[in-house]
Design a protein around this motif. Structure first.
Motif, PDB file in Angstrom:
ATOM      1  N   ALA A   1       0.833  -1.204   0.000  1.00 49.44           N
ATOM      2  CA  ALA A   1       0.000   0.000   0.000  1.00 49.44           C
ATOM      3  C   ALA A   1       0.866   1.254   0.000  1.00 49.44           C
ATOM      4  O   ALA A   1       0.579   2.237  -0.684  1.00 49.44           O
ATOM      5  N   ALA A   2       1.948   1.195   0.776  1.00 50.14           N
ATOM      6  CA  ALA A   2       2.849   2.348   0.828  1.00 50.14           C
ATOM      7  C   ALA A   2       3.445   2.604  -0.549  1.00 50.14           C
ATOM      8  O   ALA A   2       3.670   3.744  -0.932  1.00 50.14           O
ATOM      9  N   ALA A   3       3.665   1.544  -1.282  1.00 49.09           N
ATOM     10  CA  ALA A   3       4.300   1.685  -2.594  1.00 49.09           C
ATOM     11  C   ALA A   3       3.460   2.566  -3.504  1.00 49.09           C
ATOM     12  O   ALA A   3       3.942   3.556  -4.053  1.00 49.09           O
ATOM     13  N   TYR A   4       2.169   2.232  -3.643  1.00 47.49           N
ATOM     14  CA  TYR A   4       1.424   3.046  -4.610  1.00 47.49           C
ATOM     15  C   TYR A   4       1.022   4.390  -4.035  1.00 47.49           C
ATOM     16  O   TYR A   4       0.947   5.390  -4.734  1.00 47.49           O
ATOM     17  N   LEU A   5       0.797   4.418  -2.701  1.00 43.43           N
ATOM     18  CA  LEU A   5       0.455   5.699  -2.080  1.00 43.43           C
ATOM     19  C   LEU A   5       1.610   6.693  -2.218  1.00 43.43           C
ATOM     20  O   LEU A   5       1.404   7.875  -2.500  1.00 43.43           O
ATOM     21  N   SER A   6       2.831   6.203  -2.047  1.00 41.54           N
ATOM     22  CA  SER A   6       3.943   7.151  -2.131  1.00 41.54           C
ATOM     23  C   SER A   6       4.138   7.644  -3.560  1.00 41.54           C
ATOM     24  O   SER A   6       4.500   8.791  -3.772  1.00 41.54           O
ATOM     25  N   LEU A   7       3.822   6.807  -4.534  1.00 40.96           N
ATOM     26  CA  LEU A   7       3.906   7.292  -5.919  1.00 40.96           C
ATOM     27  C   LEU A   7       2.948   8.467  -6.122  1.00 40.96           C
ATOM     28  O   LEU A   7       3.291   9.485  -6.734  1.00 40.96           O
ATOM     29  N   VAL A   8       1.736   8.316  -5.590  1.00 36.45           N
ATOM     30  CA  VAL A   8       0.748   9.391  -5.741  1.00 36.45           C
ATOM     31  C   VAL A   8       1.206  10.643  -4.981  1.00 36.45           C
ATOM     32  O   VAL A   8       1.209  11.753  -5.515  1.00 36.45           O
ATOM     33  N   ALA A   9       1.638  10.429  -3.740  1.00 34.92           N
ATOM     34  CA  ALA A   9       2.016  11.571  -2.905  1.00 34.92           C
ATOM     35  C   ALA A   9       3.234  12.302  -3.463  1.00 34.92           C
ATOM     36  O   ALA A   9       3.283  13.534  -3.474  1.00 34.92           O
ATOM     37  N   VAL A  10       4.186  11.540  -3.934  1.00 34.89           N
ATOM     38  CA  VAL A  10       5.403  12.169  -4.461  1.00 34.89           C
ATOM     39  C   VAL A  10       5.076  13.037  -5.680  1.00 34.89           C
ATOM     40  O   VAL A  10       5.571  14.143  -5.824  1.00 34.89           O
ATOM     41  N   GLY A  11       4.186  12.553  -6.522  1.00 37.42           N
ATOM     42  CA  GLY A  11       3.776  13.341  -7.683  1.00 37.42           C
ATOM     43  C   GLY A  11       3.112  14.637  -7.257  1.00 37.42           C
ATOM     44  O   GLY A  11       3.392  15.720  -7.784  1.00 37.42           O
ATOM     45  N   LEU A  12       2.255  14.514  -6.273  1.00 36.05           N
ATOM     46  CA  LEU A  12       1.533  15.682  -5.764  1.00 36.05           C
ATOM     47  C   LEU A  12       2.505  16.715  -5.209  1.00 36.05           C
ATOM     48  O   LEU A  12       2.394  17.912  -5.452  1.00 36.05           O
ATOM     49  N   VAL A  13       3.480  16.223  -4.465  1.00 43.51           N
ATOM     50  CA  VAL A  13       4.417  17.111  -3.806  1.00 43.51           C
ATOM     51  C   VAL A  13       5.351  17.761  -4.836  1.00 43.51           C
ATOM     52  O   VAL A  13       5.732  18.918  -4.721  1.00 43.51           O
ATOM     53  N   LEU A  14       5.663  17.030  -5.866  1.00 41.20           N
ATOM     54  CA  LEU A  14       6.520  17.568  -6.926  1.00 41.20           C
ATOM     55  C   LEU A  14       5.814  18.742  -7.614  1.00 41.20           C
ATOM     56  O   LEU A  14       6.400  19.809  -7.842  1.00 41.20           O
ATOM     57  N   ILE A  15       4.553  18.539  -7.927  1.00 43.69           N
ATOM     58  CA  ILE A  15       3.773  19.589  -8.596  1.00 43.69           C
ATOM     59  C   ILE A  15       3.632  20.792  -7.671  1.00 43.69           C
ATOM     60  O   ILE A  15       3.814  21.940  -8.081  1.00 43.69           O
ATOM     61  N   PHE A  16       3.349  20.515  -6.398  1.00 48.63           N
ATOM     62  CA  PHE A  16       3.199  21.621  -5.459  1.00 48.63           C
ATOM     63  C   PHE A  16       4.521  22.359  -5.271  1.00 48.63           C
ATOM     64  O   PHE A  16       4.565  23.586  -5.263  1.00 48.63           O
ATOM     65  N   GLY A  17       5.579  21.613  -5.143  1.00 50.80           N
ATOM     66  CA  GLY A  17       6.877  22.229  -4.903  1.00 50.80           C
ATOM     67  C   GLY A  17       7.313  23.122  -6.055  1.00 50.80           C
ATOM     68  O   GLY A  17       7.803  24.224  -5.856  1.00 50.80           O
ATOM     69  N   VAL A  18       7.121  22.662  -7.267  1.00 54.47           N
ATOM     70  CA  VAL A  18       7.613  23.415  -8.420  1.00 54.47           C
ATOM     71  C   VAL A  18       6.636  24.508  -8.841  1.00 54.47           C
ATOM     72  O   VAL A  18       7.033  25.618  -9.171  1.00 54.47           O
ATOM     73  N   MET A  19       5.341  24.213  -8.818  1.00 59.58           N
ATOM     74  CA  MET A  19       4.390  25.173  -9.364  1.00 59.58           C
ATOM     75  C   MET A  19       3.605  25.919  -8.295  1.00 59.58           C
ATOM     76  O   MET A  19       2.889  26.873  -8.600  1.00 59.58           O
ATOM     77  N   GLY A  20       3.696  25.470  -7.044  1.00 60.53           N
ATOM     78  CA  GLY A  20       2.958  26.138  -5.972  1.00 60.53           C
ATOM     79  C   GLY A  20       1.456  25.931  -6.064  1.00 60.53           C
ATOM     80  O   GLY A  20       0.699  26.663  -5.446  1.00 60.53           O
ATOM     81  N   VAL A  21       1.017  24.945  -6.815  1.00 58.71           N
ATOM     82  CA  VAL A  21      -0.427  24.714  -6.861  1.00 58.71           C
ATOM     83  C   VAL A  21      -0.747  23.318  -6.337  1.00 58.71           C
ATOM     84  O   VAL A  21       0.009  22.366  -6.503  1.00 58.71           O
ATOM     85  N   ILE A  22      -1.872  23.254  -5.637  1.00 63.83           N
ATOM     86  CA  ILE A  22      -2.323  21.968  -5.121  1.00 63.83           C
ATOM     87  C   ILE A  22      -3.241  21.355  -6.157  1.00 63.83           C
ATOM     88  O   ILE A  22      -4.273  21.918  -6.502  1.00 63.83           O
ATOM     89  N   ASN A  23      -2.832  20.218  -6.666  1.00 64.71           N
ATOM     90  CA  ASN A  23      -3.607  19.582  -7.724  1.00 64.71           C
ATOM     91  C   ASN A  23      -4.658  18.650  -7.132  1.00 64.71           C
ATOM     92  O   ASN A  23      -4.375  17.503  -6.817  1.00 64.71           O
ATOM     93  N   PHE A  24      -5.854  19.174  -7.009  1.00 67.40           N
ATOM     94  CA  PHE A  24      -6.931  18.362  -6.428  1.00 67.40           C
ATOM     95  C   PHE A  24      -7.328  17.201  -7.319  1.00 67.40           C
ATOM     96  O   PHE A  24      -7.959  16.258  -6.877  1.00 67.40           O
ATOM     97  N   ALA A  25      -6.983  17.297  -8.590  1.00 70.69           N
ATOM     98  CA  ALA A  25      -7.368  16.223  -9.509  1.00 70.69           C
ATOM     99  C   ALA A  25      -6.344  15.096  -9.511  1.00 70.69           C
ATOM    100  O   ALA A  25      -6.410  14.199 -10.344  1.00 70.69           O
ATOM    101  N   HIS A  26      -5.406  15.137  -8.574  1.00 71.92           N
ATOM    102  CA  HIS A  26      -4.324  14.155  -8.626  1.00 71.92           C
ATOM    103  C   HIS A  26      -4.824  12.726  -8.423  1.00 71.92           C
ATOM    104  O   HIS A  26      -4.329  11.795  -9.054  1.00 71.92           O
ATOM    105  N   GLY A  27      -5.802  12.555  -7.543  1.00 71.91           N
ATOM    106  CA  GLY A  27      -6.382  11.228  -7.340  1.00 71.91           C
ATOM    107  C   GLY A  27      -7.033  10.708  -8.622  1.00 71.91           C
ATOM    108  O   GLY A  27      -7.014   9.504  -8.920  1.00 71.91           O
TER     109      GLY A  27
END
Ligand SMILES: Nc1ncnc2c1ncn2[C@@H]1O[C@H](COP(=O)(O)OP(=O)(O)OP(=O)(O)O)[C@@H](O)[C@H]1O
Ligand SMILES: [Mg+2]
Lengths: 235, 284
Positions: free
Chosen positions: B10-36
């Protein structure tokens, strides 16, 4: 003329912060802009780098109009900017910071040579090369910011208050560094609140007040000017 | 031991999702609600191409990665770039986008749970009580490969540095000749692609429906807030670590408790250290 600003007008919202600024910088010279807090010195440099848009006026570099180019194009033309407050990348190592300065360069072997030169010029940076930049002292961070800008191999360096917040001994070191950069043939536009330092280093100087140039001339002349003495040199 | 393996999965796929979210937030400063929903899209790529068209699974996962990555770039062009000076606007637009994706998938596939037939029924028997279905092992390995690749990209490549530099100080990055636009597009591609891969590889192990995005996104949000946004690599590490802790609690104790623990941690972090538990620096 390497850099030429003509009738720059810049405003943030309704407030005009640059009102008809015209300036010229000759190749291989050091030109300085002095002025009080909020006079518009940083804004002048930021408009050259493409970080703020002009309302009107023009900027030419090396004969080419650059004021509608994006910031990355301006870097590629040979202008590097050492921003106010250093703005190093805190969570990247010293070496990564320096190499980021060479982001646009393709001449890999030259970049390596450049890096060596910078480490020779700033031995402290070599000793800290794999430490995160945020662990450096203020003076070291300033050297890193300068080194990073030099890694782009610029024709011209814009420096925004490199002496800010540094102890006198360190300011002296910064002075030597600027002298050395000048000797290497890099043209410098230096913004300073430390007018003594700036006028000693520069060939030519502009005094900025409220977004306007109120005085300009060869640096020695301005250094002896009564008005400048009273307002900026504290004599 | 068995639960540990489940948590790892479970951690494996959850971290893939979270890491993507954090990458987008970190670089663009936007929270991507559509990430799920990007995760969900990845799963439906498998439904469409593997279940229905019977294409080879590994090829389908690769297509899921690229397709969802491209959807990420589409989002950058249509929403996040036009709204670049307005992070709140970007967030709202991403909520709209979420609904559009959900509606389109519902129209195309219906609301029914899709059952994706397992690619392999093989089970690795580690001991009498510990069994690891190969399908789950594949999820773990994919996450490992993707995260390692991302790590090397961030640490060793020029564009990886550009992403990190932009996340730490966008303006200073511009002064080094880095184009923030290029960096945003790369971040969107990678961030979305990671969610897509996660959705694709897990599809055969979960029940796929148009709403599965919700269940991962809440956990992913907790992960990034607790993990913080100091440096990109820090955030990546934090996401993986927290995703693991979260799933361990979920599997050993209870999912609700894990969420409560996560939310309390999140509150605590927001009060004590708004830049995140592992975060180090305020955004300028
Ligand atoms: N982003 C901004 N938005 C609105 N106003 C700004 C912005 N940046 C600067 N200003 C204003 O523009 C004026 C000129 O600022 P600028 O930073 O160019 O001055 P400066 O001469 O560099 O001052 P200092 O010596 O304090 O660095 C100031 O009145 C400042 O308050
Ligand atoms: Mg300033």
């Amino acid at each position: 003329m390497l850099l030429e600003l003509k009738d720059l007008i810049v405003s943030y919202g309704p407030v005009q912060v640059l009102r008809n600024i015209s300036m010229q910088v000759r190749k291989a010279q050091v030109v300085t802009i002095i002025g009080a807090n909020g006079a518009g010195k940083s804004t002048t440099l930021r408009s050259i780098s493409g970080l703020v848009n002009l309302k009107s006026g023009s900027i030419h570099f090396d004969g080419q109009r650059i004021n509608d180019l994006p910031a990355n194009k301006i870097v590629s033309m040979g202008i590097s900017h050492v921003p106010e407050g250093r703005r190093i990348f805190p969570d990247m190592t010293v070496e990564e910071n320096l190499r980021t300065g060479a982001f646009l360069r393709k001449d890999k072997t030259e970049v390596e040579k450049n890096l060596k030169d910078i480490f020779n010029q700033f031995p402290i940076l070599r000793n800290r090369r794999s430490k995160n930049a945020k662990t450096l002292s203020g003076g070291e961070q300033q050297m890193l910011a300068i080194g990073r800008a030099l890694m782009a191999k610029p024709k011209m360096l814009l420096m925004d208050e490199p002496s800010m917040g540094l102890a006198p001994v360190i300011v002296d070191e910064i002075r030597k560094i600027i002298e050395q950069i000048r000797e290497n043939g890099v043209t410098i536009l230096l913004v300073e609140q430390n007018a003594e330092l700036a006028l000693n280093l520069a060939n030519y100087a502009y005094v900025l007040e409220n977004g306007q140039i109120v005085l300009e001339g060869p640096a020695e002349e301005l250094h002896d000017n009564e008005q400048v003495k009273a307002a900026y040199l504290g004599i | 031991m068995q639960t540990g393996l489940n948590a790892l999965f479970a951690a494996a796929y959850l971290s893939l999702v979270a890491v993507g979210l954090v990458l987008i937030f970190g670089v663009m400063g936007v929270i991507n609600f559509a990430h799920g929903e990007l995760f969900m899209l990845g799963a439906y790529v498998v439904v469409a191409l593997y279940t229905n068209l019977q294409m080879p699974f590994v090829l389908v996962v690769a297509i899921g990665l690229i397709f969802v990555g491209l959807v990420g770039i589409l989002m950058e062009f249509t929403m996040f770039h036009p709204l670049r000076d307005n992070p709140l606007g970007g967030l709202v637009a991403s909520i709209g986008f979420l609904m559009v994706i959900q509606a389109s998938i519902t129209i195309g596939f219906g609301v029914r749970m899709e059952h994706v037939p397992p690619v392999t029924q093989d089970v690795i028997i580690l001991s009498e009580k510990v069994r690891l279905p190969v399908q789950r092992l594949f999820v773990i390995l994919s996450a490992f490969v993707c995260l390692t690749a991302l790590w090397l990209f961030l640490k060793k490549t020029k564009f990886g540095w550009a992403l990190r530099a932009s996340a730490q100080d966008p303006e200073a990055a511009m002064l080094q000749g880095i184009s923030t636009r290029t960096v945003s597009i790369i971040a969107m591609f990678i961030g979305a692609a990671l969610a897509g891969v996660a959705g694709s590889v897990t599809a055969p192990v979960i029940s796929v429906s148009p709403v599965i995005g919700h269940s991962v996104i809440v956990s992913a949000f907790i992960v990034i807030i607790v993990g913080g946004i100091g440096s990109l690599e820090g955030a990546v590490l934090a996401s993986v670590t927290y995703a693991f802790i979260h799933t361990v609690i979920t599997t050993f104790i209870d999912g609700v408790i894990a969420d409560i623990v996560g939310l309390s941690l999140m509150l605590l972090v927001l009060i004590i250290k708004p830049t995140g538990m592992f975060g180090t620096q305020d955004r300028v």
